[in-house]
Scaffold this motif. Structure first.
Motif, short mmCIF file in Angstrom:
data_model
loop_
_atom_site.label_atom_id
_atom_site.label_comp_id
_atom_site.label_asym_id
_atom_site.label_seq_id
_atom_site.Cartn_x
_atom_site.Cartn_y
_atom_site.Cartn_z
N CYS A 1 39.10 39.02 46.19
CA CYS A 1 38.37 38.45 45.06
C CYS A 1 37.03 37.91 45.51
O CYS A 1 36.00 38.13 44.86
CB CYS A 1 39.18 37.33 44.40
SG CYS A 1 40.62 37.89 43.47
N ASN A 2 37.03 37.20 46.63
CA ASN A 2 35.78 36.63 47.14
C ASN A 2 34.78 37.70 47.53
O ASN A 2 33.58 37.54 47.29
CB ASN A 2 36.07 35.69 48.31
CG ASN A 2 36.73 34.41 47.86
OD1 ASN A 2 36.56 33.96 46.73
ND2 ASN A 2 37.51 33.81 48.75
N VAL A 3 35.24 38.79 48.12
CA VAL A 3 34.34 39.91 48.45
C VAL A 3 33.71 40.45 47.18
O VAL A 3 32.49 40.66 47.11
CB VAL A 3 35.10 41.03 49.21
CG1 VAL A 3 34.27 42.31 49.25
CG2 VAL A 3 35.46 40.58 50.61
N MET A 4 34.52 40.68 46.16
CA MET A 4 34.01 41.22 44.89
C MET A 4 32.99 40.27 44.26
O MET A 4 31.91 40.70 43.84
CB MET A 4 35.16 41.46 43.91
CG MET A 4 36.12 42.53 44.37
SD MET A 4 35.81 44.01 43.45
CE MET A 4 37.15 45.03 44.01
N ILE A 5 33.34 39.00 44.20
CA ILE A 5 32.45 38.01 43.58
C ILE A 5 31.16 37.87 44.37
O ILE A 5 30.06 37.92 43.80
CB ILE A 5 33.16 36.65 43.45
CG1 ILE A 5 34.30 36.74 42.43
CG2 ILE A 5 32.17 35.55 43.08
CD1 ILE A 5 35.25 35.57 42.46
N ASP A 6 31.27 37.70 45.69
CA ASP A 6 30.07 37.52 46.52
C ASP A 6 29.15 38.73 46.42
O ASP A 6 27.93 38.59 46.33
CB ASP A 6 30.46 37.28 47.98
CG ASP A 6 31.15 35.94 48.19
OD1 ASP A 6 31.13 35.08 47.29
OD2 ASP A 6 31.76 35.76 49.28
N ASP A 7 29.73 39.92 46.44
CA ASP A 7 28.95 41.14 46.35
C ASP A 7 28.23 41.23 45.00
O ASP A 7 27.05 41.57 44.93
CB ASP A 7 29.86 42.35 46.54
CG ASP A 7 29.18 43.53 47.20
OD1 ASP A 7 28.09 43.37 47.78
OD2 ASP A 7 29.76 44.63 47.15
N ALA A 8 28.94 40.90 43.93
CA ALA A 8 28.33 40.95 42.59
C ALA A 8 27.22 39.91 42.44
O ALA A 8 26.16 40.21 41.88
CB ALA A 8 29.40 40.74 41.52
N VAL A 9 27.45 38.71 42.93
CA VAL A 9 26.44 37.65 42.81
C VAL A 9 25.17 38.06 43.58
O VAL A 9 24.06 37.94 43.06
CB VAL A 9 27.00 36.30 43.31
CG1 VAL A 9 25.89 35.28 43.48
CG2 VAL A 9 28.07 35.79 42.35
N ALA B 1 52.40 39.64 34.59
CA ALA B 1 51.26 39.50 35.50
C ALA B 1 51.58 40.23 36.80
O ALA B 1 52.71 40.18 37.29
CB ALA B 1 50.98 38.03 35.78
N VAL B 2 50.58 40.90 37.34
CA VAL B 2 50.71 41.62 38.61
C VAL B 2 49.55 41.20 39.49
O VAL B 2 48.39 41.33 39.10
CB VAL B 2 50.68 43.15 38.38
CG1 VAL B 2 50.77 43.88 39.71
CG2 VAL B 2 51.78 43.58 37.43
N ARG B 3 49.84 40.70 40.67
CA ARG B 3 48.78 40.32 41.61
C ARG B 3 48.24 41.59 42.25
O ARG B 3 48.94 42.28 42.98
CB ARG B 3 49.30 39.37 42.68
CG ARG B 3 48.21 38.91 43.63
CD ARG B 3 48.74 37.94 44.66
NE ARG B 3 49.19 36.71 44.06
CZ ARG B 3 48.42 35.65 43.81
NH1 ARG B 3 47.15 35.70 44.10
NH2 ARG B 3 48.93 34.56 43.28
N LEU B 4 46.98 41.90 41.95
CA LEU B 4 46.38 43.13 42.45
C LEU B 4 45.38 42.90 43.56
O LEU B 4 45.07 43.81 44.32
CB LEU B 4 45.70 43.88 41.29
CG LEU B 4 46.64 44.40 40.22
CD1 LEU B 4 45.85 44.92 39.03
CD2 LEU B 4 47.55 45.48 40.78
N LEU B 5 44.83 41.69 43.65
CA LEU B 5 43.84 41.38 44.68
C LEU B 5 44.23 40.10 45.39
O LEU B 5 44.73 39.15 44.76
CB LEU B 5 42.45 41.18 44.05
CG LEU B 5 41.72 42.40 43.58
CD1 LEU B 5 42.03 42.67 42.14
CD2 LEU B 5 40.24 42.23 43.77
#
Length: 93
Positions: free
Chosen positions: A13-21, A4-8
């Motif tokens: 993650c919240n920016v990506m999710i909020d933007d997609a929603v 596993a590699v932490r990339l975000l």
């Protein structure tokens, strides 16, 4: 062996999710982009904040992690079909 590699960060993650929603509410989600493995998704390039975040920050990290893991140069890694997928515990499948 898998690793596993932490990339975000959590904030990214919240920016990506909020933007997609928000985009999904205003424009809908795509459901017919993949013939064999259907998903409900939005290409990251359509998302104003997440698209910039991907291009300027996340993509280079992904390229570097893949290159490091497989032993080649990050410049040889070119993500092509990058999208955020929507999953629901309420839907079958």
């Amino acid at each position: 062996a898998a690793r596993a590699v932490r990339l975000l960060s959590e904030e990214e993650c919240n920016v990506m999710i909020d933007d997609a929603v928000l985009y999904g509410q205003e424009n809908g989600w795509t459901t017919a982009r993949h013939n064999t493995h259907a998903t409900t998704d939005i290409p990251v390039g359509r998302l104003p904040r997440a698209g910039v975040l991907w291009k300027e920050s996340v993509a280079p990290r992904v390229q570097e992690a893949i290159a490091r893991g497989f032993g080649f140069e990050a410049s040889d890694v070119q993500p092509v079909d990058v999208f955020l997928v929507k999953y629901s515990a309420d839907e079958a499948g």
